[in-house]
Design a protein around this motif. Sequence first.
Motif, PDB file in Angstrom:
ATOM      1  N   SER A   1       0.835  -1.200   0.000  1.00  0.00           N
ATOM      2  CA  SER A   1       0.000   0.000   0.000  1.00  0.00           C
ATOM      3  C   SER A   1       0.871   1.251   0.000  1.00  0.00           C
ATOM      4  CB  SER A   1      -0.941   0.006   1.209  1.00  0.00           C
ATOM      5  OG  SER A   1      -0.209   0.086   2.404  1.00  0.00           O
ATOM      6  N   GLY A   2       0.430   2.249  -0.752  1.00  0.00           N
ATOM      7  CA  GLY A   2       1.140   3.519  -0.821  1.00  0.00           C
ATOM      8  C   GLY A   2       2.268   3.558  -1.840  1.00  0.00           C
ATOM      9  N   LEU A   3       2.499   2.464  -2.530  1.00  0.00           N
ATOM     10  CA  LEU A   3       3.576   2.403  -3.517  1.00  0.00           C
ATOM     11  C   LEU A   3       3.178   3.193  -4.765  1.00  0.00           C
ATOM     12  CD1 LEU A   3       6.359   1.054  -3.903  1.00  0.00           C
ATOM     13  CD2 LEU A   3       5.179  -0.850  -4.993  1.00  0.00           C
ATOM     14  N   THR A   4       4.091   3.992  -5.298  1.00  0.00           N
ATOM     15  CA  THR A   4       3.823   4.787  -6.488  1.00  0.00           C
ATOM     16  C   THR A   4       3.528   3.878  -7.677  1.00  0.00           C
ATOM     17  OG1 THR A   4       5.287   6.551  -5.720  1.00  0.00           O
ATOM     18  CG2 THR A   4       4.809   6.495  -8.075  1.00  0.00           C
ATOM     19  N   ARG A   5       2.476   4.214  -8.408  1.00  0.00           N
ATOM     20  CA  ARG A   5       2.110   3.486  -9.628  1.00  0.00           C
ATOM     21  C   ARG A   5       2.119   4.482 -10.779  1.00  0.00           C
ATOM     22  NH1 ARG A   5      -0.662  -1.423  -8.246  1.00  0.00           N
ATOM     23  NH2 ARG A   5      -1.673  -1.461 -10.267  1.00  0.00           N
ATOM     24  N   GLU A   6       2.785   4.138 -11.853  1.00  0.00           N
ATOM     25  CA  GLU A   6       2.868   5.001 -13.023  1.00  0.00           C
ATOM     26  C   GLU A   6       2.262   4.291 -14.225  1.00  0.00           C
ATOM     27  OE1 GLU A   6       3.916   8.065 -13.050  1.00  0.00           O
ATOM     28  OE2 GLU A   6       4.952   8.194 -11.132  1.00  0.00           O
ATOM     29  N   SER A   7       1.501   5.022 -15.029  1.00  0.00           N
ATOM     30  CA  SER A   7       0.986   4.470 -16.283  1.00  0.00           C
ATOM     31  C   SER A   7       1.979   4.791 -17.388  1.00  0.00           C
ATOM     32  CB  SER A   7      -0.370   5.083 -16.634  1.00  0.00           C
ATOM     33  OG  SER A   7      -1.337   4.666 -15.712  1.00  0.00           O
ATOM     34  N   VAL A   8       2.333   3.777 -18.151  1.00  0.00           N
ATOM     35  CA  VAL A   8       3.261   3.955 -19.269  1.00  0.00           C
ATOM     36  C   VAL A   8       2.678   3.269 -20.492  1.00  0.00           C
ATOM     37  CG1 VAL A   8       5.315   4.145 -17.800  1.00  0.00           C
ATOM     38  CG2 VAL A   8       4.597   1.909 -18.627  1.00  0.00           C
ATOM     39  N   SER A   9       3.166   3.666 -21.656  1.00  0.00           N
ATOM     40  CA  SER A   9       2.610   3.076 -22.877  1.00  0.00           C
ATOM     41  C   SER A   9       3.681   2.614 -23.862  1.00  0.00           C
ATOM     42  CB  SER A   9       1.672   4.077 -23.557  1.00  0.00           C
ATOM     43  OG  SER A   9       2.365   5.271 -23.848  1.00  0.00           O
ATOM     44  N   SER A  10       4.940   2.610 -23.417  1.00  0.00           N
ATOM     45  CA  SER A  10       5.996   2.150 -24.317  1.00  0.00           C
ATOM     46  C   SER A  10       7.141   1.539 -23.524  1.00  0.00           C
ATOM     47  CB  SER A  10       6.535   3.322 -25.149  1.00  0.00           C
ATOM     48  OG  SER A  10       7.296   4.195 -24.335  1.00  0.00           O
ATOM     49  N   GLU A  11       7.964   0.779 -24.225  1.00  0.00           N
ATOM     50  CA  GLU A  11       9.142   0.184 -23.595  1.00  0.00           C
ATOM     51  C   GLU A  11      10.079   1.274 -23.083  1.00  0.00           C
ATOM     52  OE1 GLU A  11       8.191  -0.351 -26.751  1.00  0.00           O
ATOM     53  OE2 GLU A  11       7.611  -2.452 -26.863  1.00  0.00           O
ATOM     54  N   PHE A  12      10.200   2.367 -23.828  1.00  0.00           N
ATOM     55  CA  PHE A  12      11.068   3.478 -23.425  1.00  0.00           C
ATOM     56  C   PHE A  12      10.630   4.046 -22.075  1.00  0.00           C
ATOM     57  CE2 PHE A  12      11.846   8.047 -23.203  1.00  0.00           C
ATOM     58  CZ  PHE A  12      13.231   8.069 -23.289  1.00  0.00           C
ATOM     59  N   GLU A  13       9.327   4.192 -21.886  1.00  0.00           N
ATOM     60  CA  GLU A  13       8.820   4.722 -20.613  1.00  0.00           C
ATOM     61  C   GLU A  13       9.064   3.748 -19.459  1.00  0.00           C
ATOM     62  OE1 GLU A  13       5.170   7.686 -21.560  1.00  0.00           O
ATOM     63  OE2 GLU A  13       4.811   5.569 -22.077  1.00  0.00           O
ATOM     64  N   ILE A  14       8.977   2.454 -19.732  1.00  0.00           N
ATOM     65  CA  ILE A  14       9.278   1.458 -18.692  1.00  0.00           C
ATOM     66  C   ILE A  14      10.741   1.571 -18.278  1.00  0.00           C
ATOM     67  CG2 ILE A  14       9.511  -1.012 -18.190  1.00  0.00           C
ATOM     68  CD1 ILE A  14       7.082  -1.449 -20.064  1.00  0.00           C
ATOM     69  N   ILE A  15      11.641   1.634 -19.256  1.00  0.00           N
ATOM     70  CA  ILE A  15      13.088   1.757 -18.964  1.00  0.00           C
ATOM     71  C   ILE A  15      13.357   3.043 -18.195  1.00  0.00           C
ATOM     72  CG2 ILE A  15      15.380   2.007 -19.998  1.00  0.00           C
ATOM     73  CD1 ILE A  15      14.353  -0.772 -20.445  1.00  0.00           C
ATOM     74  N   SER A  16      12.667   4.113 -18.550  1.00  0.00           N
ATOM     75  CA  SER A  16      12.838   5.393 -17.857  1.00  0.00           C
ATOM     76  C   SER A  16      12.461   5.276 -16.382  1.00  0.00           C
ATOM     77  CB  SER A  16      11.993   6.468 -18.549  1.00  0.00           C
ATOM     78  OG  SER A  16      12.079   7.681 -17.862  1.00  0.00           O
ATOM     79  N   GLU A  17      11.364   4.585 -16.076  1.00  0.00           N
ATOM     80  CA  GLU A  17      10.943   4.390 -14.684  1.00  0.00           C
ATOM     81  C   GLU A  17      11.938   3.511 -13.933  1.00  0.00           C
ATOM     82  OE1 GLU A  17       8.446   5.976 -13.089  1.00  0.00           O
ATOM     83  OE2 GLU A  17       8.128   7.052 -14.965  1.00  0.00           O
ATOM     84  N   ILE A  18      12.436   2.467 -14.582  1.00  0.00           N
ATOM     85  CA  ILE A  18      13.444   1.616 -13.945  1.00  0.00           C
ATOM     86  C   ILE A  18      14.698   2.428 -13.629  1.00  0.00           C
ATOM     87  CG2 ILE A  18      15.037  -0.321 -14.321  1.00  0.00           C
ATOM     88  CD1 ILE A  18      12.760  -1.696 -15.889  1.00  0.00           C
TER      89      ILE A  18
END
Length: 139
Positions: A35-52
């Motif tokens: 609970s309380g963990l940040t959740r981000e919506s992404v729509s591409s592999e680039f955005e996933i890598i950016s969050e990582i």
Amino acid sequence: YMEIYNEKLRDLLTTVNRDEELKVRENKQLGVHVSGLTRESVSSEFEIISEIDKGTRNRTTAATLYNAESSRSHAVFEITVQSKYIDPITKADMQSTSRLALIDLAGSERSAKLGSTGVAFKEGNNINKSLTVLGRCIR
């Protein structure tokens, strides 16, 4: 994206309340979750890598005798993939959801070999303790 550091859960994607300890919860809709963990919506592999990359920069690290920058925590990055499509036979709107967890475990610590003292010694003990518990769960 979270880390387990000294037996505490920390959100790696937030810049506010970074020291707030997160809690593991369970309910019928979400199952086991933090609970309380940040959740981000992404729509591409680039955005996933950016969050990582963003979360990885926030991980707890320290120098050891063998590494200039050694992770001092375990990390879990969970991806939920939702796929929407139209069933070719029934023409009904369909949706499938999958979850994928990427886990980076800190290596076991040999304090005598690494020359660990003080905080590093405590971190190493906690790393070893959680690896032992995980090993028991996997068996």
